[in-house]
Design a protein around this motif. Structure first.
Motif, mmCIF file in Angstrom:
data_model
loop_
_atom_site.group_PDB
_atom_site.id
_atom_site.type_symbol
_atom_site.label_atom_id
_atom_site.label_comp_id
_atom_site.label_asym_id
_atom_site.label_seq_id
_atom_site.Cartn_x
_atom_site.Cartn_y
_atom_site.Cartn_z
ATOM 1 N N GLN A 169 0.824 -1.208 0.000
ATOM 2 C CA GLN A 169 0.000 0.000 0.000
ATOM 3 C C GLN A 169 0.862 1.264 0.000
ATOM 4 O OE1 GLN A 169 -0.801 -2.704 2.308
ATOM 5 N NE2 GLN A 169 -1.961 -3.335 0.505
ATOM 6 N N GLY A 170 2.185 1.079 -0.026
ATOM 7 C CA GLY A 170 3.088 2.213 0.005
ATOM 8 C C GLY A 170 3.335 2.749 1.392
ATOM 9 N N ASP A 171 2.855 2.043 2.419
ATOM 10 C CA ASP A 171 3.063 2.486 3.798
ATOM 11 C C ASP A 171 4.409 1.997 4.315
ATOM 12 O OD1 ASP A 171 0.623 3.803 3.970
ATOM 13 O OD2 ASP A 171 -0.430 1.986 4.601
ATOM 14 N N LEU A 172 4.957 2.753 5.249
ATOM 15 C CA LEU A 172 6.279 2.440 5.794
ATOM 16 C C LEU A 172 6.237 1.228 6.708
ATOM 17 C CD1 LEU A 172 9.246 3.638 6.055
ATOM 18 C CD2 LEU A 172 8.454 4.506 8.270
ATOM 19 N N ILE A 173 7.118 0.271 6.462
ATOM 20 C CA ILE A 173 7.343 -0.848 7.377
ATOM 21 C C ILE A 173 8.454 -0.489 8.356
ATOM 22 C CG2 ILE A 173 8.179 -3.229 7.545
ATOM 23 C CD1 ILE A 173 6.777 -3.774 4.884
ATOM 24 N N GLY A 174 9.547 0.053 7.862
ATOM 25 C CA GLY A 174 10.650 0.430 8.734
ATOM 26 C C GLY A 174 11.846 0.902 7.929
ATOM 27 N N VAL A 175 12.857 1.384 8.645
ATOM 28 C CA VAL A 175 14.086 1.848 8.015
ATOM 29 C C VAL A 175 15.275 1.192 8.709
ATOM 30 C CG1 VAL A 175 12.987 4.075 7.545
ATOM 31 C CG2 VAL A 175 14.562 3.868 9.473
ATOM 32 N N ALA A 176 16.420 1.194 8.004
ATOM 33 C CA ALA A 176 17.666 0.706 8.580
ATOM 34 C C ALA A 176 18.806 1.546 8.035
ATOM 35 C CB ALA A 176 17.882 -0.768 8.238
#
Length: 424
Positions: A169-176
């Motif tokens: 859906q283009g929503d953020l899961i996470g960053v690293a």
């Protein structure tokens, strides 16, 4: 749902190996077309009966600093391009340099970070939605944002090599953020900020318990141990190897340990998955192509346990072995000396007819994991800000030209110049 009712996770993983050039970053339209082309490579192979995970390459947002400056795109070397870019954006970069006390190259990137981060992330968001995939966007130089009083602020001086992972859906899961930087990413190069090891986390999804180890991080035991302790089952290793693939390599922190680059690469995702701990699969896409005077080459791969891929095969200049579920062939198959020559022929500035001619492509593999029981990690303030930006809930930060700081800087430069003249 109880553990007895949970179903295994079946998904398809993709590693895209694109070719890049400075022209791909000359404009927003060129960048969108280049990134879309990578999803188009995957499109014919997308599964209809299971979720898809597409992994893109490291620092695929870095060259956005070239955008809108045709002279920099044609500069020939990154050193000349950086000078042209700093002069072109002096009214914006100089205030950052003076206020945040960073190097000119970091000041330039931070000054442009609002527009470039927006273009990069919104392009990736739109592609994840359009193609309906879980998308590891690769990585880009990314400032640290935070929400403050309903607005997004940028933390001064901070610029990470950062991966962003999105859902369909283009929503953020996470960053690293990348923890271990190469010399080209440190102060003498593009001058990025090392990421904190303690901020690396694992993200449970239908396409695996995702842990990210950007390039050199996948070679480092502290990063891998942290991800394994967090329950990682699928390692994402976005990569941009800045040298001919068949060159010799001495990786930090032991640059004296020189060996063929493909031999060194066996110490990253292939080793991680075949040693049989929690990480079952790894996806390692690598970008190829000569970007100004820099050479990028490699072989993208998807790896697993030996029993997942018993057929022996391996990188160029290495002996065949199990564990490679999918592997993109290199440009030639030959003996060691010919392979080393082939790498030099394609390198930037070689003048050879084969200069800048690399293999591109896409790998995919159907993978299976047990049900996920990991809780999602709490979001960081930076992730909260990125999520709000991607959802359009807040405006992207903007910074004016800072003319007072420019005037002060110009006066300072003028004073230095006049003193030097008096000394002559």
């Amino acid at each position: 749902m109880t553990p007895g009712e949970a179903q295994p996770r079946h998904f398809r993983a993709f590693a895209v190996q694109p070719h890049w050039s400075a022209g791909d970053f000359a404009s927003a339209e060129a960048f969108r077309a280049w990134l879309r082309g990578q999803l188009e490579l995957a499109r014919p192979h997308l599964a209809l009966d299971r979720p898809n995970l597409v992994v893109l390459t490291e620092l695929n947002g870095l060259p956005l600093v070239l955008r809108g400056v045709p002279l920099a795109v044609r500069a020939g070397t990154f050193e000349r391009a950086a000078l042209l870019l700093f002069l072109r954006h002096l009214p914006r970069a100089l205030p950052v340099l003076l206020r945040e006390r960073v190097s000119p190259i970091r000041a330039l990137q931070l000054a442009l970070s609002g527009e470039n981060a927006r273009l990069y992330l919104e392009t990736c968001r739109d592609l994840a939605r359009e193609y309906g995939v879980y998308l590891c966007c690769g990585s880009a130089p990314m400032p640290r944002f935070r929400l403050e009083g309903g607005r997004v602020r940028r933390d001064p001086g901070v610029l990470h090599n950062e991966t962003v992972v999105l859902d369909p859906q283009g929503d953020l899961i996470g960053v690293a953020d990348k923890v271990h930087l190469t010399p080209a990413e440190e102060a003498g190069g593009v001058d990025l900020t090392p990421g904190p090891l303690e901020e690396l986390r694992v993200f449970p999804t239908p396409v695996g318990d995702l842990g990210v180890a950007i390039s050199l991080d996948a070679f480092r035991e502290d990063v891998i141990l942290r991800l394994e302790a967090g329950g990682c089952t699928v390692l994402l290793q976005p990569d941009a190897n800045g040298a001919p693939w068949t060159d010799l390599e001495g990786l930090p922190p032991d640059p004296g340990n020189v060996r063929d680059q493909p031999v060194a690469w066996l110490e990253s995702s292939w080793q991680v998955t075949t040693r049989g701990r929690s990480i079952r699969y790894a996806v390692n896409p690598m970008v190829v192509g000569n970007l100004l005077d820099l050479t990028f080459d490699g072989q993208s791969a998807i790896t697993g346990r030996a029993e997942d891929a018993p057929e022996p095969r391996s990188y160029a200049l290495t002996e065949p072995r199990p564990g490679f579920i999918a592997l993109l062939p290199w440009v030639e198959e030959a003996g060691p000396e010919r392979l080393r020559a082939a790498g030099r022929e394609r390198a930037s500035g070689s003048g050879h007819p084969w200069e800048n001619r690399y293999r591109t492509g896409v790998l995919h593999a159907d993978l299976t994991l047990p049900p996920a029981w990991l809780p999602a990690p709490p979001r960081t303030p930076h992730e909260e800000a990125l999520s709000a930006l991607l959802r359009g809930e807040v405006a992207w930060p903007r910074r004016g030209p800072g003319w007072r700081a420019v005037a002060a800087g110009a006066a300072l430069l003028g004073l230095v110049w006049s003193r030097q003249r008096r000394r002559r």
